[in-house]
Design an enzyme around this catalytic site. Sequence first.
Site, PDB file in Angstrom:
ATOM      1  N   ASP A 118      12.188  10.467 -33.993  1.00 25.92           N
ATOM      2  CA  ASP A 118      11.118   9.480 -33.476  1.00 25.92           C
ATOM      3  C   ASP A 118       9.792  10.212 -33.121  1.00 25.92           C
ATOM      4  OD1 ASP A 118      12.615   7.234 -34.021  1.00 25.92           O
ATOM      5  OD2 ASP A 118      12.880   6.697 -31.934  1.00 25.92           O
ATOM      6  N   GLU A 145       0.913  -1.047   0.040  1.00 27.91           N
ATOM      7  CA  GLU A 145      -0.029   0.127  -0.043  1.00 27.91           C
ATOM      8  C   GLU A 145       0.765   1.115   0.053  1.00 27.91           C
ATOM      9  OE1 GLU A 145      -3.319   0.148  -0.539  1.00 27.91           O
ATOM     10  OE2 GLU A 145      -2.783  -2.289  -0.874  1.00 27.91           O
TER      11      GLU A 145
END
Length: 233
Positions: free
Chosen positions: A169, A116
């Site tokens: 890219d 958690e």
Amino acid sequence: MNYYVMTLFPEMIESCMNTSILGRAVEAGHIKLEVRNIRDYTLDKHKKVDDYPYGGGAGMVMEAEPVYRCFESICSELGERPRVVYLTPQGQVFRQEMAREYSAEKSILFLCGHYEGIDERVLEEIVTDYVSIGDYVLTGGELPALVMMDAIARMVPGVLNNDVSAQTDSFSDGLLEYPQYTRPVEFMGRSVPDVLLSGHHEKISNWRQEQSEIRTRERRPDLYEKWKTENLS
Ligand code: 6GU
């Protein structure tokens, strides 16, 4: 470039970083990788690194002490406090511009949480950057750390064979990349666009630019609008 990773699952990091282009970048010394198992820094005789949350609730919380001791050991090795990236869905969403900025750092320390989360007090003490990789929830910070290291590494000089491709890219100029083709010239009745076989470099370059614009408008209208305001004003 120095990557340090603090994790309870070092093999997850190491196996990915040993493979493909990242593996070669580490092998060639463009990137140095040091993975530390947080469990090795607990003082608990059963090597426990987590405990129940104060106030109750589901799951376990990673204890502050082993994380802090691991951090201290890395700092004394480096002789300074590095930038510490904590991977969490509560962080700033990672983007290409951030990859470029991080690629200029000498060292980055990635802190991977599980369960958690991690005791807030050690986060307050050591974390400089809270980063998420998108709006969905994962089981831990290892995959996000790998995503970031991949995106950052390819901006580091020498990591890609061809220096141009990191710059051309998708995203680097705000547009998606144009379509690519290789042999054979015909596949299932579909031919490679004639212009790519023409040898006419200017026509090819114009066609690719046009395809990038069309593709971005169709697939990522949000990016297209941003590109348009920045380029056609
Ligand atoms: Cl950085 N961590 C986790 N656990 N889940 C995520 C994330 C990070 N980014 C998106 N989802």
